[in-house]
Design an enzyme around this catalytic site. Structure first.
Site, short mmCIF file in Angstrom:
data_model
loop_
_atom_site.label_atom_id
_atom_site.label_comp_id
_atom_site.label_asym_id
_atom_site.label_seq_id
_atom_site.Cartn_x
_atom_site.Cartn_y
_atom_site.Cartn_z
CG HIS A 152 -11.40 34.01 9.74
ND1 HIS A 152 -10.55 32.80 9.96
CD2 HIS A 152 -11.50 34.57 8.50
CE1 HIS A 152 -10.14 32.37 8.77
NE2 HIS A 152 -10.54 33.51 7.80
NE ARG A 195 -2.56 34.30 10.85
CZ ARG A 195 -3.60 33.59 10.94
NH1 ARG A 195 -5.01 33.67 10.55
NH2 ARG A 195 -3.48 32.21 11.48
CE LYS A 229 -14.05 33.28 13.68
NZ LYS A 229 -13.40 31.96 14.46
CG PHE A 251 -13.71 20.99 14.34
CD1 PHE A 251 -13.43 21.89 13.55
CD2 PHE A 251 -12.49 20.17 14.60
CE1 PHE A 251 -12.32 22.13 12.83
CE2 PHE A 251 -11.41 20.31 13.93
CZ PHE A 251 -11.32 21.39 13.12
CB THR A 295 -7.07 29.48 17.39
OG1 THR A 295 -6.70 29.83 16.10
CG2 THR A 295 -8.59 29.30 17.28
CG ASN A 332 -11.88 32.04 17.80
OD1 ASN A 332 -12.82 32.67 16.78
ND2 ASN A 332 -11.00 31.29 17.32
CD GLU A 343 -10.41 33.31 4.44
OE1 GLU A 343 -9.79 34.32 5.04
OE2 GLU A 343 -9.81 32.10 4.96
NE ARG A 351 -9.32 34.56 17.15
CZ ARG A 351 -8.48 34.24 16.30
NH1 ARG A 351 -7.21 33.82 16.16
NH2 ARG A 351 -9.16 34.04 14.97
CE1 TYR A 381 -13.80 28.46 9.84
CE2 TYR A 381 -16.24 28.63 10.04
CZ TYR A 381 -15.07 29.11 10.49
OH TYR A 381 -15.01 29.95 11.51
#
Length: 133
Positions: free
Chosen positions: A116, A86, A10, A58, A92, A113, A127, A103, A50
Site C-alpha cells: 500500500h 505509486r 502487507k 469489503f 491495485t 496485492n 497515515e 504488484r 481504511y
C-alpha cells in the site's frame, strides 16, 4: 520536490519473505527509508487506516487481511516520492499492473496485492499519524 510517503508491506508479502525484495526496489529507485517497523496491526489501527471504506461491503475483509499477521510500515523520502512509489507499486490489481512493478512481480490478487502507498500528501500525513503517532 522532496516528499515523504507512507508504505505498508502487507501481510501476504511478509508471510512470503518478500520484505527485502520490496525494499530493494524502493532503494534502487532513489528513495530513502526514514523509518520502518514490523508490527501486528490492531483492529483499531486497521479500521482507521481504511476509514474511507467503512461503509463498503469489503471493509471487514480489508481489516481482517491487514490484521492477520505482521506487516512492515515504512516512511520513504525522495523527489516526488508519492507518485514515484505509486508507479513502482503498480495498479491495485496485480493482474492488470504493468510488468516489473512490485504488484505485478509479487501480488497474488486484488485483495492480496502486497503493498500500500499513500495516494496524496494529505493521505501520507494522515497515515503517518495513524502508524507512527
Amino acid at each position: 520536490m522532496t516528499e515523504k510517503t507512507l508504505v505498508l508491506i502487507k501481510p501476504d508479502a511478509v508471510e512470503r519473505n518478500l520484505i527485502g525484495n520490496i525494499l530493494i526496489e524502493y532503494e534502487r529507485n532513489g528513495l530513502k527509508i526514514l523509518d520502518m517497523k514490523l508490527i501486528k496491526a490492531s483492529i483499531e489501527v486497521a479500521e482507521k487506516h481504511y476509514a474511507e471504506h467503512k461503509e463498503k461491503p469489503f471493509f471487514s475483509r480489508l481489516v481482517s487481511y491487514l490484521t492477520r499477521s505482521p506487516l512492515v510500515v515504512l516512511i520513504l523520502e525522495g523527489e516526488n516520492a508519492i507518485s514515484r512509489v505509486r508507479s513502482l507499486n503498480g495498479t491495485t490489481d496485480p493482474g492488470k499492473s504493468p510488468d516489473n512493478t512490485i504488484r505485478a512481480l509479487y501480488g497474488l490478487s486484488l485483495s492480496e496485492n502486497t503493498v500500500h502507498a499513500s495516494d496524496s500528501q494529505e493521505s501520507a500525513d494522515r497515515e503517518r499519524a495513524i502508524w507512527f503517532g
